[in-house]
Design an enzyme around this catalytic site. Sequence first.
Site, PDB file in Angstrom:
ATOM      1  CG  ASP A  62      -1.766   1.427   1.273  1.00  0.00           C
ATOM      2  OD1 ASP A  62      -1.464   2.213   0.720  1.00  0.00           O
ATOM      3  OD2 ASP A  62      -2.978   0.947   1.981  1.00  0.00           O
ATOM      4  CB  VAL A  63       1.952   3.726  -2.658  1.00  0.00           C
ATOM      5  CG1 VAL A  63       2.523   2.537  -3.797  1.00  0.00           C
ATOM      6  CG2 VAL A  63       0.632   4.159  -2.847  1.00  0.00           C
ATOM      7  CG  ASN A  89       0.854   3.723 -12.552  1.00  0.00           C
ATOM      8  OD1 ASN A  89       0.229   4.280 -13.328  1.00  0.00           O
ATOM      9  ND2 ASN A  89      -0.086   2.452 -12.120  1.00  0.00           N
ATOM     10  CE1 TYR A 154      -6.488  11.258  -9.948  1.00  0.00           C
ATOM     11  CE2 TYR A 154      -6.617  13.149 -11.440  1.00  0.00           C
ATOM     12  CZ  TYR A 154      -6.089  11.751 -11.356  1.00  0.00           C
ATOM     13  OH  TYR A 154      -5.557  10.936 -12.231  1.00  0.00           O
ATOM     14  CE  LYS A 158      -2.974  11.683 -10.154  1.00  0.00           C
ATOM     15  NZ  LYS A 158      -1.817  10.429 -10.347  1.00  0.00           N
ATOM     16  CB  THR A 189      -7.586   2.730 -17.100  1.00  0.00           C
ATOM     17  OG1 THR A 189      -7.771   3.619 -16.124  1.00  0.00           O
ATOM     18  CG2 THR A 189      -6.377   3.073 -18.000  1.00  0.00           C
TER      19      THR A 189
HETATM   20  N1  LIG Z   1      -7.115   6.616 -16.671  1.00  0.00           N
HETATM   21  C1  LIG Z   1      -7.030   8.078 -16.733  1.00  0.00           C
HETATM   22  O1  LIG Z   1      -7.766   8.564 -17.330  1.00  0.00           O
HETATM   23  C2  LIG Z   1      -5.963   8.858 -15.958  1.00  0.00           C
HETATM   24  C3  LIG Z   1      -5.524  10.266 -16.424  1.00  0.00           C
HETATM   25  C4  LIG Z   1      -4.638  10.735 -15.756  1.00  0.00           C
HETATM   26  C5  LIG Z   1      -4.015  10.280 -14.818  1.00  0.00           C
HETATM   27  N2  LIG Z   1      -4.077   8.961 -14.460  1.00  0.00           N
HETATM   28  C6  LIG Z   1      -3.305   8.405 -13.480  1.00  0.00           C
HETATM   29  O2  LIG Z   1      -2.665   7.062 -13.908  1.00  0.00           O
HETATM   30  C7  LIG Z   1      -2.321   6.336 -12.653  1.00  0.00           C
HETATM   31  C8  LIG Z   1      -2.947   5.144 -13.009  1.00  0.00           C
HETATM   32  O3  LIG Z   1      -4.225   4.883 -13.077  1.00  0.00           O
HETATM   33  P1  LIG Z   1      -5.074   3.965 -13.984  1.00  0.00           P
HETATM   34  O4  LIG Z   1      -6.170   4.913 -15.008  1.00  0.00           O
HETATM   35  O5  LIG Z   1      -4.346   3.040 -14.670  1.00  0.00           O
HETATM   36  O6  LIG Z   1      -5.916   3.345 -12.891  1.00  0.00           O
HETATM   37  P2  LIG Z   1      -6.161   2.112 -12.287  1.00  0.00           P
HETATM   38  O7  LIG Z   1      -7.257   2.173 -11.319  1.00  0.00           O
HETATM   39  O8  LIG Z   1      -6.633   0.953 -13.536  1.00  0.00           O
HETATM   40  O9  LIG Z   1      -4.881   1.563 -11.726  1.00  0.00           O
HETATM   41  C9  LIG Z   1      -4.564   2.230 -10.528  1.00  0.00           C
HETATM   42  C10 LIG Z   1      -3.603   1.181  -9.883  1.00  0.00           C
HETATM   43  O10 LIG Z   1      -3.337   1.705  -8.517  1.00  0.00           O
HETATM   44  C11 LIG Z   1      -3.500   0.858  -7.412  1.00  0.00           C
HETATM   45  N3  LIG Z   1      -3.783   1.742  -6.200  1.00  0.00           N
HETATM   46  C12 LIG Z   1      -4.629   2.324  -5.819  1.00  0.00           C
HETATM   47  N4  LIG Z   1      -4.327   2.678  -4.717  1.00  0.00           N
HETATM   48  C13 LIG Z   1      -3.051   2.087  -4.181  1.00  0.00           C
HETATM   49  C14 LIG Z   1      -2.483   1.959  -3.067  1.00  0.00           C
HETATM   50  N5  LIG Z   1      -2.968   2.829  -1.977  1.00  0.00           N
HETATM   51  N6  LIG Z   1      -1.316   1.266  -3.081  1.00  0.00           N
HETATM   52  C15 LIG Z   1      -0.865   0.383  -4.124  1.00  0.00           C
HETATM   53  N7  LIG Z   1      -1.803   0.497  -5.208  1.00  0.00           N
HETATM   54  C16 LIG Z   1      -2.900   1.175  -5.238  1.00  0.00           C
HETATM   55  C17 LIG Z   1      -4.840   0.144  -7.798  1.00  0.00           C
HETATM   56  O11 LIG Z   1      -4.921  -1.000  -7.383  1.00  0.00           O
HETATM   57  C18 LIG Z   1      -4.428  -0.031  -9.580  1.00  0.00           C
HETATM   58  O12 LIG Z   1      -3.766  -1.329  -9.558  1.00  0.00           O
HETATM   59  C19 LIG Z   1      -2.900   7.021 -11.574  1.00  0.00           C
HETATM   60  O13 LIG Z   1      -2.026   7.561 -10.734  1.00  0.00           O
HETATM   61  C20 LIG Z   1      -3.923   7.982 -12.335  1.00  0.00           C
HETATM   62  O14 LIG Z   1      -4.481   8.937 -11.394  1.00  0.00           O
HETATM   63  C21 LIG Z   1      -5.010   8.323 -15.034  1.00  0.00           C
END
Ligand SMILES: NC(=O)c1ccc[n+]([C@@H]2O[C@H](COP(=O)([O-])OP(=O)(O)OC[C@H]3O[C@@H](n4cnc5c(N)ncnc54)[C@H](O)[C@@H]3O)[C@@H](O)[C@H]2O)c1
Length: 247
Positions: A62-63, A89, A154, A158, A189
């Site tokens: 858990d990060v 990530n 959020y 960010k 995603t």
């Molecule tokens: N999908 C989008 O549109 C988008 C846009 C901008 C930024 N992002 C960023 O990209 C990154 C990945 O997002 P994604 O879209 O793949 O989402 P996702 O929900 O598919 O993946 C997020 C991952 O983070 C993990 N996670 C969450 N809380 C955690 C914790 N406390 N400890 C360890 N792992 C944890 C989840 O289990 C999951 O594996 C994130 O930082 C998100 O904010 C996503």
Amino acid sequence: MRLSGKVAIITGGTFGIGESTVRLFAKEGAKVVIAARNEAKGAKLVDSIKAEGGEALFVKTDVSKEEDVANLVQQTVETYGKVDVLFANAGVGDMQDLDCCTLEEWNRTISVDLTGVFLCNKYAIKEMAKIGEGSIINCASILGHVGQMSVSAYAAAKGGVVNMTRAAAVTYASQGIRINAVCPGYIDTPILENTPSEVIDQLVSMVPARRLGKPEEVANCVLFLASDESSFVTGANLLVDGGYTAQ
Ligand SMILES: NC(=O)c1ccc[n+]([C@@H]2O[C@H](COP(=O)([O-])OP(=O)(O)OC[C@H]3O[C@@H](n4cnc5c(N)ncnc54)[C@H](O)[C@@H]3O)[C@@H](O)[C@H]2O)c1
């Protein structure tokens, strides 16, 4: 292969952008350490990578918990001897207006999206300093650069990641450690799975490319920043957004 001999930690590596990056890095020759909370998914992903001839380790993490992040880096060094690359990530989304956001909700988002990135950077930098090189890629967002309705915590997190990345890049450049951020736009995603389809349609209509991005399209940019091809790039924010923030 572009990451041959490198050891790479990827947080939140079991879904979405993280999973795509895990698979790409393994294909490019990295030993990949998958840090996430879902043990069953992590074990399955490790098996799948090994079946394709890659090398991977899952460390339940858990990060937002310092002891978990310290253990993640320790397990990585005990297993593979070093840390070359970190992709910080892991993240969670929120949909809250400031006046309705409880302190608990605020803290939950900040603890994963900002504090989690800080903790992973902190422990990875200590190991990278020992070998005199490393590449960190922090996952920010277009919402670290521009605003949007109802994403208060959020966007705060960010934006924090964007500027923490710049400050850290300046601090550690002379030690051979590069620190950059990747800033995705709207990517298809699981993080978007609770977003109503009419909201998705509205978001897509605002993207010059008129579509959602694919996780692989973000992973390709992370690979560039992780590899030696970006050897003079540090403190950068790579926007992967189909032109959204260029408007
Ligand atoms: N999908 C989008 O549109 C988008 C846009 C901008 C930024 N992002 C960023 O990209 C990154 C990945 O997002 P994604 O879209 O793949 O989402 P996702 O929900 O598919 O993946 C997020 C991952 O983070 C993990 N996670 C969450 N809380 C955690 C914790 N406390 N400890 C360890 N792992 C944890 C989840 O289990 C999951 O594996 C994130 O930082 C998100 O904010 C996503």
